[in-house]
Design an enzyme around this catalytic site. Structure first.
Site, PDB file in Angstrom:
ATOM      1  N   ASP A   1       0.845  -1.189   0.000  1.00  9.97           N
ATOM      2  CA  ASP A   1       0.000   0.000   0.000  1.00  9.97           C
ATOM      3  C   ASP A   1       0.879   1.237   0.000  1.00  9.97           C
ATOM      4  OD1 ASP A   1      -2.792   1.225   0.553  1.00  9.97           O
ATOM      5  OD2 ASP A   1      -1.439   2.241   1.955  1.00  9.97           O
TER       6      ASP A   1
ATOM      7  N   TYR B   1       3.083   9.656   0.029  1.00 11.95           N
ATOM      8  CA  TYR B   1       4.119   8.993   0.840  1.00 11.95           C
ATOM      9  C   TYR B   1       5.542   9.214   0.311  1.00 11.95           C
ATOM     10  CZ  TYR B   1       0.021   6.412   2.639  1.00 11.95           C
ATOM     11  OH  TYR B   1      -1.195   6.068   3.172  1.00 11.95           O
TER      12      TYR B   1
ATOM     13  N   LYS C   1      -2.533   6.081  -4.377  1.00  9.46           N
ATOM     14  CA  LYS C   1      -3.664   6.975  -4.089  1.00  9.46           C
ATOM     15  C   LYS C   1      -3.455   8.344  -4.740  1.00  9.46           C
ATOM     16  CE  LYS C   1      -3.851   4.687   0.393  1.00  9.46           C
ATOM     17  NZ  LYS C   1      -2.486   4.550   0.916  1.00  9.46           N
TER      18      LYS C   1
HETATM   19  P1  NDP Z   1       0.086   0.855  11.970  1.00 10.17           P
HETATM   20  O1  NDP Z   1      -1.155   0.599  12.773  1.00 10.17           O
HETATM   21  O2  NDP Z   1       0.461  -0.098  10.900  1.00 10.17           O
HETATM   22  O3  NDP Z   1       1.264   1.002  13.010  1.00 10.17           O
HETATM   23  C1  NDP Z   1       2.568   1.280  12.644  1.00 10.17           C
HETATM   24  C2  NDP Z   1       3.378   1.399  13.929  1.00 10.17           C
HETATM   25  O4  NDP Z   1       3.298   0.180  14.654  1.00 10.17           O
HETATM   26  C3  NDP Z   1       4.813   1.662  13.669  1.00 10.17           C
HETATM   27  O5  NDP Z   1       5.249   2.551  14.694  1.00 10.17           O
HETATM   28  C4  NDP Z   1       5.484   0.289  13.856  1.00 10.17           C
HETATM   29  O6  NDP Z   1       6.787   0.468  14.345  1.00 10.17           O
HETATM   30  C5  NDP Z   1       4.587  -0.352  14.884  1.00 10.17           C
HETATM   31  N1  NDP Z   1       4.443  -1.812  14.736  1.00 10.17           N
HETATM   32  C6  NDP Z   1       4.249  -2.512  13.576  1.00 10.17           C
HETATM   33  N2  NDP Z   1       4.119  -3.813  13.833  1.00 10.17           N
HETATM   34  C7  NDP Z   1       4.235  -3.966  15.187  1.00 10.17           C
HETATM   35  C8  NDP Z   1       4.193  -5.080  16.051  1.00 10.17           C
HETATM   36  N3  NDP Z   1       4.003  -6.306  15.575  1.00 10.17           N
HETATM   37  N4  NDP Z   1       4.359  -4.866  17.391  1.00 10.17           N
HETATM   38  C9  NDP Z   1       4.552  -3.630  17.876  1.00 10.17           C
HETATM   39  N5  NDP Z   1       4.586  -2.520  17.093  1.00 10.17           N
HETATM   40  C10 NDP Z   1       4.428  -2.691  15.759  1.00 10.17           C
HETATM   41  O7  NDP Z   1      -0.069   2.352  11.430  1.00 10.17           O
HETATM   42  P2  NDP Z   1       0.201   3.101  10.063  1.00 10.17           P
HETATM   43  O8  NDP Z   1      -0.170   4.495  10.297  1.00 10.17           O
HETATM   44  O9  NDP Z   1       1.541   2.866   9.473  1.00 10.17           O
HETATM   45  O10 NDP Z   1      -0.891   2.456   9.096  1.00 10.17           O
HETATM   46  C11 NDP Z   1      -0.584   1.388   8.274  1.00 10.17           C
HETATM   47  C12 NDP Z   1      -0.580   1.793   6.810  1.00 10.17           C
HETATM   48  O11 NDP Z   1      -1.879   2.246   6.430  1.00 10.17           O
HETATM   49  C13 NDP Z   1       0.325   2.987   6.459  1.00 10.17           C
HETATM   50  O12 NDP Z   1       1.689   2.627   6.407  1.00 10.17           O
HETATM   51  C14 NDP Z   1      -0.278   3.415   5.157  1.00 10.17           C
HETATM   52  O13 NDP Z   1       0.160   2.567   4.112  1.00 10.17           O
HETATM   53  C15 NDP Z   1      -1.769   3.246   5.432  1.00 10.17           C
HETATM   54  N6  NDP Z   1      -2.433   4.481   5.928  1.00 10.17           N
HETATM   55  C16 NDP Z   1      -3.404   5.040   5.152  1.00 10.17           C
HETATM   56  C17 NDP Z   1      -4.049   6.181   5.550  1.00 10.17           C
HETATM   57  C18 NDP Z   1      -5.077   6.773   4.662  1.00 10.17           C
HETATM   58  O14 NDP Z   1      -5.460   7.939   4.875  1.00 10.17           O
HETATM   59  N7  NDP Z   1      -5.575   6.076   3.665  1.00 10.17           N
HETATM   60  C19 NDP Z   1      -3.763   6.835   6.836  1.00 10.17           C
HETATM   61  C20 NDP Z   1      -2.758   6.131   7.625  1.00 10.17           C
HETATM   62  C21 NDP Z   1      -2.143   4.996   7.167  1.00 10.17           C
HETATM   63  P3  NDP Z   1       8.079  -0.234  13.655  1.00 10.17           P
HETATM   64  O15 NDP Z   1       8.156   0.260  12.243  1.00 10.17           O
HETATM   65  O16 NDP Z   1       9.192   0.199  14.528  1.00 10.17           O
HETATM   66  O17 NDP Z   1       7.802  -1.718  13.757  1.00 10.17           O
END
Ligand code: NDP
Length: 340
Positions: free
Chosen positions: A58, A63, A92
């Protein structure tokens, strides 16, 4: 190397979408600037994700990592790990490109940056139309969606959809489109179950894709005072222990069992693997009922600096953030950024 086998859901046009994908938003730092310094780590992380079995990525114009994603996918194709047709790539269209004719320009520019001939899914990122200068352009999202329908007809995308549409906007769109959207990408997690919106989308054949699938559970995302469950919540820990899984795996599995695809993001290899290792256990009815008790409508992603703009999809807050962060309006093109 460990491997995961990620099942697919079927979209309303017959295409398969992997039930779990890899999110590529690097996030903003304290100065509200994109954490572009993490781009090299993201390149490694995406390569690893594909190696272990992720097939759904995604991304978005916003981004600024489309060139990086395209590069990794190409590399994995050259290495014989995947074929292009095995991958499901979502991008997007940002808020600056909401005029019907601009949608195609935006998608063509994304394809150029990705160095691909088509994307599998292209979404309208938000229902609002806002210029680079922060002006409310008040373009009806039905117009923007017609631009997406044209993109679909031209074969630039295999499916089209929306993101951050609320129930009322979804109903109006479904009633007024030629092609029912294949997906609505929204925040869904244990705090924000979005029952009504998810039920409506599913009844119309619109796949719900969950962003922020961990909501405020994980460190770094939680605003002070955000509700349970956190990663050490005893109820969720007990459910996780019962299945020999982690709390975050329980959160992702819960979405899968609701028929919702999710796109967790992690730059850490062990978490990339962990997040996709959720297809070998099943939450029972009692687990699901306990998890449902955390659904209190709490939203983690509240971009209140947009709340006075036309078609803002969420409830307004009493003390909104002032001023759209510059990084959400303009970004530099060029080396390692989002080239035009
Ligand atoms: P997430 O809910 O995926 O959380 C990401 C965070 O969680 C990071 O800090 C990561 O840290 C941590 N994390 C990931 N896996 C674990 C785990 N197993 N245990 C503990 N911590 C974990 O949030 P996002 O905001 O990144 O959302 C996911 C995706 O959705 C985005 O990357 C994007 O592609 C999309 N998105 C779309 C939006 C929209 O408006 N359409 C808005 C927001 C997001 P670390 O990297 O250190 O593991």
């Amino acid at each position: 190397m460990a491997k995961v086998n990620i099942p697919t859901f079927k979209l309303n046009n017959g295409l398969e979408i992997p039930a779990l994908g890899y999110g590529t938003w690097l996030g903003l730092d304290e100065k509200a600037e994109l954490k572009m310094q993490d781009a090299p780590k993201l390149v490694e992380a995406v390569a690893y994700a594909i190696d272990v079995g992720y097939r759904h990525i995604d991304t978005a114009h916003l981004y600024r990592v489309e060139p990086e994603i395209g590069h990794v996918v190409k590399q994995k194709i050259a290495e014989g790990v995947v074929r292009r047709e095995d991958m499901f790539i979502t991008t997007k269209v940002w808020q600056h490109y909401h005029r019907e004719a601009d949608v195609e320009k935006s998608v063509r520019a994304s394809l150029k940056r990705l160095d691909m001939e088509y994307v599998d899914l292209v979404l309208m990122h938000w229902p609002m139309s806002i210029s680079q200068d922060g002006v409310d352009e008040k373009i009806d999202y039905l117009e923007t969606y017609r631009g997406l329908e044209a993109v679909l007809e031209k074969g630039l995308a295999k499916a089209i959809g929306v993101s951050n549409f609320n129930l009322e906007q979804m109903k109006r769109l479904v009633a007024n489109c030629r092609v029912v959207p294949a997906a609505n990408q929204i925040e869904v997690n244990l705090n924000l179950g979005q029952r009504e919106l998810v039920d409506y989308c599913q009844s119309e054949g619109v796949m719900v894709v969950a962003f922020m699938p961990f909501g405020s559970m994980v460190a770094g995302q939680a605003a002070p005072g955000s509700p349970e469950p956190k990663i050490d919540n005893p109820t969720v820990v007990a459910i996780a222990k019962k299945h020999g899984k982690t709390v975050t795996q329980v959160a992702l599995r819960n979405l899968y069992q609701r028929g919702i695809a999710s796109i967790p993001k992690s730059l850490m290899k062990y978490r990339i693997l962990e997040n996709a290792s959720i297809f070998d256990f099943e939450l029972d009815e009692a687990d699901v009922a306990k998890l449902a008790q955390f659904d209190n409508g709490y939203r983690t992603n509240v971009p209140s600096f947009w709340q006075e703009y036309s078609n803002y999809p969420f409830e307004k807050v009493a003390d909104p953030m002032r001023g759209i962060p510059l990084s959400l309006r303009e970004w530099k093109n060029g080396a390692n950024q989002d080239i035009d």
